[in-house]
Design an enzyme around this catalytic site. Structure first.
Site, mmCIF file in Angstrom:
data_model
loop_
_atom_site.group_PDB
_atom_site.id
_atom_site.type_symbol
_atom_site.label_atom_id
_atom_site.label_comp_id
_atom_site.label_asym_id
_atom_site.label_seq_id
_atom_site.Cartn_x
_atom_site.Cartn_y
_atom_site.Cartn_z
ATOM 1 N N LYS A 129 38.387 36.968 62.367
ATOM 2 C CA LYS A 129 37.149 36.606 61.650
ATOM 3 C C LYS A 129 36.017 36.717 62.653
ATOM 4 O O LYS A 129 36.202 36.540 63.851
ATOM 5 C CB LYS A 129 37.245 35.175 61.127
HETATM 6 N N1 GLU Z 1 36.538 37.494 53.917
HETATM 7 C C1 GLU Z 1 37.580 37.632 52.976
HETATM 8 C C2 GLU Z 1 38.620 36.538 53.138
HETATM 9 O O1 GLU Z 1 38.329 35.481 53.642
HETATM 10 C C3 GLU Z 1 38.189 39.026 52.954
HETATM 11 C C4 GLU Z 1 38.763 39.518 54.217
HETATM 12 C C5 GLU Z 1 39.151 40.994 54.166
HETATM 13 O O2 GLU Z 1 39.091 41.596 53.110
HETATM 14 O O3 GLU Z 1 39.489 41.508 55.222
HETATM 15 O O4 GLU Z 1 39.734 36.669 52.719
#
Ligand code: GLU
Length: 438
Positions: A129
């Site tokens: 993240k």
């Molecule tokens: N930000 C989204 C999540 O928390 C998607 C992450 C992604 O698609 O890589 O799952």
């Protein structure tokens, strides 16, 4: 069903602040919550403690300075991060968040959740993240574009289609991903759509990606209602948040004949015990923060969390159900649409009261699942129809649901623990198989 006993109502603070981590007297970082959940799940399994210890730490955290020229000619300097947690099952995967509260630790905690989420869905990805500590509402489109391009350049060495693949998260969207893809591609001197997912379909994004997290919340809600013998057309649902996750979940559940009795945005909630015609309320994209303008009866976001509905879906921000208000949650089923909407203490209270809490790493995993489909489409240079995306999403969600349901039934654990057991077993087995290098 075995969920839920009566509860005394306790009044809690207003939760409509955008801060995900400072509610009431129980500040808890995403990292603390994520580590506590890891330890809790590890206790149920006979796991190699050395592997569990490795999973408590990220592989790498990149911290970068991101200077941009504002429209008035001044230069402002922001701080950005990319936390890569674990890649034993495949390239790092996870969103980029633009929010004033973004910190290194938050990115690490949210990155851990991505590792579990990808493992729950059995996707060949690890977890990461990132983000920038910035309020995107204070930036013009041009400023956001310059910020994204410069940030991409600063993290260019650690991302890539086989290394680490970012995606949208709070405060970022398909346009942000298109700028990222362009900035990366320009530097590499070739078009590389697979470096990022959640792009607009015209540049290699997938049909259905935007709706996918809300859609998976709806699919999981339908499955859990069926499990507890509650026909959807007799089920009432309260949804906090009317952004991408909340609005898409609301529309899908409404289409499947559930009665959506409350929806909300940062200004408050619309409440109608007879069911809201959600199709007539514009989504955040169509008309930002408009929910209360269309409401006959307005209640607060706190009151929404305490409504006497069959299912509560917190789909806005983190830490909204905590030690102060978990006792007042009336719904027997909570489906986590947002990442981390229930604190550790809130979770214990809900578990003691037999409230069924279906965790985020299953419920909203449709987002990263369709990200995986997008990545496959990019690699193969061949796009899928919306029908195919939705069909395969349904298959993947139900497969994950069944694995968790079987674990839930076999062991005397909560839904969250069952989900973690499924995820952790896969990750630890992969670590044991690969071993520690050198
Ligand atoms: N930000 C989204 C999540 O928390 C998607 C992450 C992604 O698609 O890589 O799952």
């Amino acid at each position: 069903m075995d969920a839920h006993t009566g509860s005394e109502r306790s009044k809690s603070d207003d939760t409509t602040s955008e801060s995900g981590s400072t509610r009431g007297a129980e500040p808890e970082s995403a990292l603390e919550t994520a580590r506590r959940q890891l330890d809790g799940a590890a206790d149920h399994l006979d796991l190699d403690p050395n592997v569990v210890e490795r999973l408590r730490h990220p592989t790498k955290v990149q911290e970068v300075t991101v200077p941009i020229k504002r429209d008035d000619g001044t230069v402002e300097v922001f701080t950005g991060y990319r936390a890569q947690h674990d890649s034993v099952r495949g390239p790092y995967k996870g969103g980029l968040r633009y929010h004033p509260d973004v910190t290194r630790d938050e990115c690490v905690g949210l990155g851990m959740w991505m590792t579990w989420k990808c493992a729950v869905m059995d996707l060949p990805f690890g977890g990461a993240k990132g983000g920038i500590a910035v309020d995107p509402k204070q930036l013009s489109d041009g400023e956001k574009e310059r910020l994204t391009r410069r940030f991409t350049n600063e993290i260019r060495g650690v991302i890539g289609p086989t290394r680490d693949i970012p995606a949208p998260d709070m405060g970022t969207d398909a346009q942000t991903m298109a700028w990222l893809m362009d900035a990366y591609s320009m530097q590499e001197a070739e078009t590389i759509p697979g470096v990022v997912t959640g792009k607009p379909p015209i540049v290699g994004g997938s049909e259905g990606r935007e709706e996918a997290p809300g859609r998976s919340v709806a699919i999981v809600t339908r499955a859990v209602c069926e499990y507890y013998g509650m026909p959807l057309d007799e089920t009432t649902v309260a949804i906090q948040g009317y952004g991408s996750v909340g609005a898409n979940a609301a529309h899908q559940l409404d289409e499947w004949d559930a009665s959506v009795v409350a929806i909300s945005d940062v200004n408050g909630a619309m409440y109608d015990p007879d069911g809201i015609d959600v199709a007539s309320v514009p989504s955040h994209d169509e008309e930002p923060e408009a929910v209360t303008r269309y409401a006959d009866t307005v209640i607060t976001n706190d009151e929404l969390l305490e409504l006497d509905a069959d299912v509560l879906i917190p789909a806005a921000i983190g830490n909204v159900i905590d030690a102060e208000n978990a006792d007042a949650v009336e719904a027997p089923i909570v489906v986590e649409g947002a990442n981390g909407p229930v604190t550790s203490r809130g979770d214990e209270i809900l578990a003691d009261r037999d409230v069924a809490v279906i965790p985020d790493i299953l419920a909203n995993a449709g987002g990263v699942t369709v990200s995986y489909f997008e990545w496959l489409q990019d690699i193969n240079r061949r796009s899928w129809s919306l029908e195919r995306v939705n069909e395969e999403l349904e298959v993947e969600m139900l497969e994950a649901w069944r694995a968790i349901r079987d674990t839930f039934e076999e062991r005397d654990v909560t839904w969250r623990e069952a989900t973690y057991i499924v995820a952790l077993s896969r990750i630890v087995a992969a670590h044991e198989s690969r071993g520690l290098w050198p």
